[in-house]
Design a protein around this motif. Sequence first.
Motif, PDB file in Angstrom:
ATOM      1  N   VAL A  18       0.862  -1.169   0.000  1.00  0.00           N
ATOM      2  CA  VAL A  18       0.000   0.000   0.000  1.00  0.00           C
ATOM      3  C   VAL A  18       0.903   1.225   0.000  1.00  0.00           C
ATOM      4  N   ARG A  19       0.892   1.960  -1.100  1.00  0.00           N
ATOM      5  CA  ARG A  19       1.739   3.133  -1.217  1.00  0.00           C
ATOM      6  C   ARG A  19       1.184   4.269  -0.364  1.00  0.00           C
ATOM      7  N   SER A  20       2.096   5.001   0.259  1.00  0.00           N
ATOM      8  CA  SER A  20       1.709   6.120   1.106  1.00  0.00           C
ATOM      9  C   SER A  20       1.109   7.248   0.274  1.00  0.00           C
ATOM     10  N   LYS A  21       0.215   7.992   0.893  1.00  0.00           N
ATOM     11  CA  LYS A  21      -0.395   9.147   0.227  1.00  0.00           C
ATOM     12  C   LYS A  21       0.596  10.315   0.136  1.00  0.00           C
ATOM     13  N   MET A  22       1.542  10.354   1.059  1.00  0.00           N
ATOM     14  CA  MET A  22       2.533  11.428   1.078  1.00  0.00           C
ATOM     15  C   MET A  22       3.537  11.243  -0.061  1.00  0.00           C
ATOM     16  N   PRO A  23       3.895  12.326  -0.748  1.00  0.00           N
ATOM     17  CA  PRO A  23       4.909  12.196  -1.796  1.00  0.00           C
ATOM     18  C   PRO A  23       6.278  11.906  -1.200  1.00  0.00           C
ATOM     19  N   ARG A  24       7.094  11.202  -1.939  1.00  0.00           N
ATOM     20  CA  ARG A  24       8.422  10.832  -1.472  1.00  0.00           C
ATOM     21  C   ARG A  24       9.299  12.084  -1.389  1.00  0.00           C
TER      22      ARG A  24
END
Length: 126
Positions: A58-64
Amino acid sequence: MMKRFEGESSHKGSSFSSLVNKEYLSKSSHIMRPSKRHAIERLPELSLKSPPVVRPYVRSKMPRLRWTPDLHLCFVHAVERLGGEDRATPKMVLQIMNVNGLTLSHVKSHLQMYRSMKHEQMLEGM
């Protein structure tokens, strides 16, 4: 309450082995904590026919976060102000840097990579 055996003293300096309840150790079911023992009993049986169950990513909503050269330079200055990579703590580095959007987890991982890089450089120089 622990049982005392013949010849044991009741003072605080008595050895660990004299305080161990021999009946407790003789029962193999008590060697492993109950929570772990029950967890092992609840594990499903694995078969060679079914594929392994993998938790989906599940990829985070926050940008890297991209560590730009300027941001890294600010990080290095903060680490040096705190006495070097071994003495600097992520929380103090974060406070000194004072950059909006930068989190403690960003600084923790960057400090970990920075320390390992410095350690490798030290080993190469030997």
